[in-house]
Design an enzyme around this catalytic site. Structure first.
Site, PDB file in Angstrom:
ATOM      1  N   ARG A  51      -0.556  11.916  -4.283  1.00 56.82           N
ATOM      2  CA  ARG A  51      -0.763  11.683  -2.860  1.00 56.82           C
ATOM      3  C   ARG A  51      -1.076  12.977  -2.116  1.00 56.82           C
ATOM      4  O   ARG A  51      -0.410  13.999  -2.309  1.00 56.82           O
ATOM      5  CB  ARG A  51       0.530  11.075  -2.286  1.00 56.82           C
ATOM      6  CG  ARG A  51       0.437  10.656  -0.839  1.00 56.82           C
ATOM      7  CD  ARG A  51       1.741  10.001  -0.447  1.00 56.82           C
ATOM      8  NE  ARG A  51       2.431  10.860   0.498  1.00 56.82           N
ATOM      9  CZ  ARG A  51       3.072  10.414   1.566  1.00 56.82           C
ATOM     10  NH1 ARG A  51       3.145   9.127   1.830  1.00 56.82           N
ATOM     11  NH2 ARG A  51       3.654  11.250   2.380  1.00 56.82           N
ATOM     12  N   HIS A 110       1.646   0.386   5.598  1.00 57.98           N
ATOM     13  CA  HIS A 110       1.647   0.048   4.180  1.00 57.98           C
ATOM     14  C   HIS A 110       3.079  -0.042   3.672  1.00 57.98           C
ATOM     15  O   HIS A 110       4.010   0.495   4.291  1.00 57.98           O
ATOM     16  CB  HIS A 110       0.854   1.085   3.382  1.00 57.98           C
ATOM     17  CG  HIS A 110       1.375   2.480   3.536  1.00 57.98           C
ATOM     18  ND1 HIS A 110       1.075   3.272   4.632  1.00 57.98           N
ATOM     19  CD2 HIS A 110       2.207   3.206   2.758  1.00 57.98           C
ATOM     20  CE1 HIS A 110       1.688   4.444   4.502  1.00 57.98           C
ATOM     21  NE2 HIS A 110       2.386   4.419   3.382  1.00 57.98           N
ATOM     22  N   HIS A 134       5.386   0.889   7.016  1.00 66.12           N
ATOM     23  CA  HIS A 134       5.385   2.124   7.822  1.00 66.12           C
ATOM     24  C   HIS A 134       4.000   2.738   7.815  1.00 66.12           C
ATOM     25  O   HIS A 134       3.151   2.396   6.993  1.00 66.12           O
ATOM     26  CB  HIS A 134       6.387   3.142   7.250  1.00 66.12           C
ATOM     27  CG  HIS A 134       6.032   3.650   5.874  1.00 66.12           C
ATOM     28  ND1 HIS A 134       6.170   2.896   4.730  1.00 66.12           N
ATOM     29  CD2 HIS A 134       5.507   4.842   5.473  1.00 66.12           C
ATOM     30  CE1 HIS A 134       5.766   3.599   3.688  1.00 66.12           C
ATOM     31  NE2 HIS A 134       5.347   4.778   4.103  1.00 66.12           N
TER      32      HIS A 134
HETATM   33  C1  SIN Z   1       3.700   5.616   0.237  1.00 67.20           C
HETATM   34  O1  SIN Z   1       4.359   4.935   1.016  1.00 67.20           O
HETATM   35  O2  SIN Z   1       3.155   6.641   0.609  1.00 67.20           O
HETATM   36  C2  SIN Z   1       3.557   5.206  -1.213  1.00 67.20           C
HETATM   37  C3  SIN Z   1       2.898   3.888  -1.398  1.00 67.20           C
HETATM   38  C4  SIN Z   1       2.891   3.468  -2.842  1.00 67.20           C
HETATM   39  O3  SIN Z   1       3.716   3.933  -3.642  1.00 67.20           O
HETATM   40  O4  SIN Z   1       2.055   2.629  -3.199  1.00 67.20           O
END
Ligand code: SIN
Length: 260
Positions: free
Chosen positions: A251, A236, A93
């Site tokens: 994040r 990703h 996504h």
């Molecule tokens: C995400 O999809 O924002 C997280 C990716 C991750 O946990 O590496």
């Protein structure tokens, strides 16, 4: 500062930069250009960054977005804690495409990593589009897709209208002009004007192209990695193979514009 490619399709690493004291304008421009060219960059060795440092650096990319229902960490609005891989993070996504103005960039700082597992996969949605035949590319340019928030949004009490958006299937990058596939399996429910059943075979085909090995890079996290990706040109997905160990990443997402 040195910038080196990480894979053929996308990704670059930045070595020799210390973000704890901020960053000069010319260095920031070089990092920003590298991100637009590579889709994803990893700035190594940033474990000493405080949450304040992360927010100050993030603010250089644009307006920090506060998630409507996932809480921020205590005292730092805009920093969200990411831990166990889950069905949403494990599916290819780009972020928050159910919003009218999906996020432009995401910054993810490794805080606690498992010994093995929990790598993050990245795919070039630009490379995926470029690999298609001119005929399919032309057909896709005529289509839009309906993106809808997951069940988490409904459980959090958000109105459906607040978490549904229609975006073009092919998105030109606002900085580089490169066209990218802008459909993903987390949020797209159908091609606009088509039924879900009619849409599924085409979408499934496109998701398969995005996930082809040659379009991807697998990021094995190292302590102190600060990864930034461009949600307009990449997708990703985290690999869900963490066996009972802690995995914590911080994040921050940066507001974007409606795709045109
Ligand atoms: C995400 O999809 O924002 C997280 C990716 C991750 O946990 O590496």
């Amino acid at each position: 500062m040195e910038i080196r490619p990480l894979a053929g399709a996308l990704g670059a690493e930045v070595i020799g930069l210390d973000l704890t004291g901020g960053i000069e304008g010319s260095a920031f421009e070089a990092v920003r250009d590298a991100l637009h060219q590579s889709g994803m960059i990893c700035i190594r060795d940033q474990g000493a960054m405080t949450p304040e440092d992360q927010l100050a650096f993030a603010a250089m990319w644009g307006e920090i977005s506060i998630h409507p229902y996932v809480p921020s960490i205590e005292g730092y609005p805009g920093i969200m804690k990411i831990y166990d891989p889950n069905p949403i993070t494990q599916t290819w996504h780009s972020d928050s495409t159910h919003m009218r103005d999906p996020h432009a960039y995401t910054l993810l700082l490794a805080r606690v990593l498992p010994n093995v597992g929990g790598d993050t996969m990245f795919a070039s949605a630009t490379g995926a589009f470029e690999s298609l035949s001119p005929g399919l590319q032309a057909a896709l340019r005529e289509l839009s897709a309906v993106h809808e928030g997951t069940s988490l949004a409904a459980e959090a009490g958000l109105e459906h209208e607040a978490v549904v958006a229609v975006h073009p299937v092919v998105r030109p990058h606002p900085e580089t002009g490169a066209e990218a596939l802008f459909v993903n399996d987390n949020y797209v429910t159908r091609i606009d004007g088509w039924t879900p059943e009619e849409s599924r075979p085409l979408l499934k085909y496109l998701y398969g192209v995005i996930g082809r090995y040659e379009n991807t890079y697998r990021h094995r996290w190292r302590g102190g990695d600060l990864v930034i990706w461009d949600n307009r040109s990449t997708q990703h997905a985290v690999v869900g193979d963490v066996a009972g160990e802690e995995r914590v990443l911080h994040r921050v997402t940066i507001a974007g514009n409606a795709p045109v």
